[in-house]
Design an enzyme around this catalytic site. Structure first.
Site: not given
Ligand code: 5GP
Length: 181
Positions: A45-46, A101, A105, A133, A154, A161
């Site tokens: 969902k990001g 996206e 990471d 990242k 984070f 989320d």
């Protein structure tokens, strides 16, 4: 909701910075796909806010589709084994697909997704990620467009989320460890 929130330890990218960068990316991506019929593939969902802003800032016609995937494995470490929770609606054979996206990471998820889409006969598969990242530098994954390089912490906000919270924050910030410790 504004990023100015007590659970945010440090602001990394403000709403204004995101909007400026999204406009730049949208312009480059529109030029790249100007003579093609690109399908923007959002990862749920990001990537929802990024997809919404990016696609509206583009000046060529586009189509959208969505996938939901989840990495097997425990805790916060991505195993690279990916399960499809919601598959594409569109047939992507011979299509030019741009994966949209939120954050890259380890790169394991996107590396799996890229091969999966190529195996379905996509004409091309490219990636745009809003955030990247440092870990991502270690894997061989060709990301054509990156919004921002961020430190290894984070982060939440603008779609990202923690336990389904903070997705509606308008910028990106480091979540205070006191929230999860
Ligand atoms: P990768 O396979 O690249 O390690 O995993 C990327 C996925 O992990 C992202 O799509 C996102 O769901 C999650 N992720 C990685 N880093 C963060 C982070 O800092 N914050 C949040 N909320 N999710 C993250």
């Amino acid at each position: 909701m504004q990023l100015n929130h007590p659970d945010i330890q440090e602001v990394l990218v403000t709403a204004e910075q995101i909007q400026v960068r999204v406009a730049e990316l949208a312009s480059e991506i529109s030029d790249y796909y100007r003579d093609k019929n690109v399908l923007l593939l959002g990862v749920l969902k990001g990537a929802v806010p990024f997809m919404a802003d990016l696609s509206r800032a583009m000046d060529i016609p586009i189509q959208q589709d969505w996938m939901a995937v989840s990495s097997y494995g425990s805790g916060t470490v991505s195993s690279g084994v990916v399960r499809i929770l919601k598959d594409l609606d569109a047939d992507i054979k011979d299509r030019d697909v741009l994966i949209v996206e939120d954050i890259l990471d380890s790169g394991l998820t996107l590396s799996w997704l890229t091969s999966n889409l190529r195996a379905r006969g996509a004409a091309s598969v490219e990636i745009v990620t809003l955030l990247r990242k440092p870990e991502a530098a270690k894997v061989k994954i060709a990301v054509r467009w990156v919004g921002f390089d961020i430190p290894n912490a984070f982060v939440v906000g603008y779609g990202l989320d923690f336990n389904e919270n903070y997705r509606s924050l308008d910028g990106v910030g480091i979540l205070s460890p006191s929230v999860y410790s």
